[in-house]
Design a protein around this motif. Sequence first.
Motif, short mmCIF file in Angstrom:
data_model
loop_
_atom_site.label_atom_id
_atom_site.label_comp_id
_atom_site.label_asym_id
_atom_site.label_seq_id
_atom_site.Cartn_x
_atom_site.Cartn_y
_atom_site.Cartn_z
N ASP A 249 -32.01 39.01 -12.08
CA ASP A 249 -33.10 39.20 -11.15
C ASP A 249 -33.62 37.84 -10.71
OD1 ASP A 249 -34.82 40.75 -9.65
OD2 ASP A 249 -35.71 41.80 -11.36
N HIS A 250 -34.65 37.86 -9.88
CA HIS A 250 -35.30 36.61 -9.46
C HIS A 250 -36.73 36.94 -9.03
CE1 HIS A 250 -33.83 36.98 -4.97
NE2 HIS A 250 -34.26 38.12 -5.43
N HIS A 251 -37.41 35.95 -8.46
CA HIS A 251 -38.85 36.12 -8.22
C HIS A 251 -39.18 37.19 -7.20
CE1 HIS A 251 -37.46 33.67 -5.01
NE2 HIS A 251 -38.25 32.61 -5.13
N ARG A 252 -38.22 37.58 -6.34
CA ARG A 252 -38.51 38.62 -5.36
C ARG A 252 -38.63 40.01 -6.00
NH1 ARG A 252 -38.63 38.20 -0.16
NH2 ARG A 252 -37.88 40.34 0.11
N LEU B 69 -30.65 38.51 -3.90
CA LEU B 69 -30.50 38.24 -5.33
C LEU B 69 -29.19 37.50 -5.61
CD1 LEU B 69 -31.23 38.48 -8.30
CD2 LEU B 69 -30.38 40.84 -8.25
N LYS B 70 -28.12 37.97 -5.02
CA LYS B 70 -26.83 37.32 -5.23
C LYS B 70 -26.80 35.92 -4.61
CE LYS B 70 -24.23 41.62 -5.70
NZ LYS B 70 -23.14 42.48 -5.16
N ARG B 71 -27.55 35.74 -3.56
CA ARG B 71 -27.66 34.39 -2.99
C ARG B 71 -28.28 33.43 -4.00
NH1 ARG B 71 -31.00 33.59 2.52
NH2 ARG B 71 -32.79 33.64 1.09
N THR B 72 -29.28 33.92 -4.74
CA THR B 72 -29.85 33.09 -5.81
C THR B 72 -28.79 32.75 -6.85
OG1 THR B 72 -32.11 33.93 -5.57
CG2 THR B 72 -31.48 33.11 -7.74
N PHE B 73 -27.99 33.74 -7.26
CA PHE B 73 -26.99 33.51 -8.30
C PHE B 73 -25.82 32.65 -7.82
CE2 PHE B 73 -29.33 36.45 -10.79
CZ PHE B 73 -28.93 36.25 -12.11
N ARG B 74 -25.61 32.59 -6.50
CA ARG B 74 -24.52 31.75 -5.99
C ARG B 74 -24.88 30.27 -5.95
NH1 ARG B 74 -23.03 36.30 -2.73
NH2 ARG B 74 -24.58 35.74 -1.16
N GLN B 75 -26.15 29.93 -6.13
CA GLN B 75 -26.52 28.52 -6.13
C GLN B 75 -25.88 27.80 -7.32
OE1 GLN B 75 -30.82 27.63 -4.87
NE2 GLN B 75 -30.94 29.67 -5.79
N ASN C 174 -15.73 39.36 -7.80
CA ASN C 174 -15.99 40.38 -6.75
C ASN C 174 -17.43 40.33 -6.26
OD1 ASN C 174 -13.34 41.25 -6.92
ND2 ASN C 174 -13.82 42.93 -8.34
N ASP C 175 -17.87 39.15 -5.89
CA ASP C 175 -19.22 38.98 -5.35
C ASP C 175 -20.28 39.51 -6.31
OD1 ASP C 175 -21.21 38.24 -3.53
OD2 ASP C 175 -21.16 40.19 -2.53
N PHE C 176 -20.17 39.09 -7.58
CA PHE C 176 -21.16 39.45 -8.60
C PHE C 176 -21.29 40.96 -8.76
CE2 PHE C 176 -22.27 35.13 -7.44
CZ PHE C 176 -22.54 34.54 -8.67
N ALA C 177 -20.14 41.64 -8.77
CA ALA C 177 -20.16 43.10 -8.93
C ALA C 177 -20.77 43.51 -10.27
CB ALA C 177 -18.74 43.65 -8.82
N LEU C 178 -20.72 42.63 -11.27
CA LEU C 178 -21.31 42.96 -12.56
C LEU C 178 -22.83 43.15 -12.44
CD1 LEU C 178 -21.07 43.41 -15.59
CD2 LEU C 178 -21.13 40.92 -15.91
N ILE C 179 -23.46 42.40 -11.55
CA ILE C 179 -24.89 42.58 -11.32
C ILE C 179 -25.16 43.99 -10.79
CG2 ILE C 179 -26.83 41.89 -9.84
CD1 ILE C 179 -25.96 39.02 -10.18
N ALA D 134 -24.55 30.08 -14.79
CA ALA D 134 -24.40 29.50 -16.12
C ALA D 134 -25.75 29.42 -16.84
CB ALA D 134 -23.76 28.11 -16.03
N ALA D 135 -26.81 29.08 -16.10
CA ALA D 135 -28.14 29.01 -16.71
C ALA D 135 -28.60 30.38 -17.17
CB ALA D 135 -29.13 28.43 -15.70
#
Length: 310
Positions: free
Chosen positions: A43-46, A200-206, A174-179, A211-212
């Motif tokens: 997840d993220h702040h949104r 959300l996936k845009r956040t994870f692609r940074q 697969n574009d963070f299909a696990l999320i 890894a964090a």
Amino acid sequence: MEASFPTTTLSVGGLQFTALEGSRSSARDRRRPLVLCLHGFPDHHRTWRLQIPALEEAGFRVVAPLLRGYEPSSQPIDDDYHTIRMVEDVLGFIEYLGCLRVHLVGHDWGAVIGYQVAARAPERVASLTAMAVPHPRRLASLAALRLLPRQLRNSWYMFFFQLRLLSDVALRRNDFALIDKLWRDWSPGFTPPAEEMRLLKRTFRQPGVAAAALGYYRDMFDPLTRAAAASRALMRARVAVPTLALTGADDGCLDTRLFDLMSADDFPHGLSLQRIAGAGHFLHQEQPDEVNRRLIEFLRRHQPADPGCD
């Protein structure tokens, strides 16, 4: 359509954290009692986009930061993601925002961190609202063991994330299909907006974010370091602030019955446990009106006479 919020940058310990704010930013409105909202994984702040307007309308100021590691500017060079470090981050947020006391609201990892912040510095926390994760102090009991087979099955991902490289690749595949899978499994029947999952996936692609996020789980199992010992001590500590614990009745991540193991003895200033029908792990997005109503009622009941915000 993407709902937009003003952003601010919180500078703490040499790291920079982007945070969403409510739309009111005048000097007068900044003296409103502050609600600090902490997100979880994946997840993220949104995640707080449905709470921010309601809390503002109810008279609160809201700040929802990205947690440590969820953007390149907040990734420490030593890759330290023990919860004691996030506790230090949150106390730094409170100091940076110029408040003596704040209301903490946390979901998932944000709830874990919230329990620990309240245990370490109760004088800085007017109230704690923890969503989707019970206080872990009683989870090693015999009653918890009776739920263990089902919960171990639900918690497979925590052990999978210990497999370095393999889980890193799997998370991105697969574009963070696990999320998408985790959201489906954890909140059965709930379909988040496609645009929100894209963001959300845009956040994870940074760089470094995936890894964090996995580092939180890996450092949780660290048996050796001082940071790990300090984190475990806070995990077991009593929470001396008024606490509201919210659980979705259909949570597919953490069995809602685990919340029934929480003891009032661990919350000397009061514990209110409330179960949200028709919701799973992401209860604040699934049933926002009901969650917001209960949250605002709780915050108003525990509002300090002077939050001490500049």
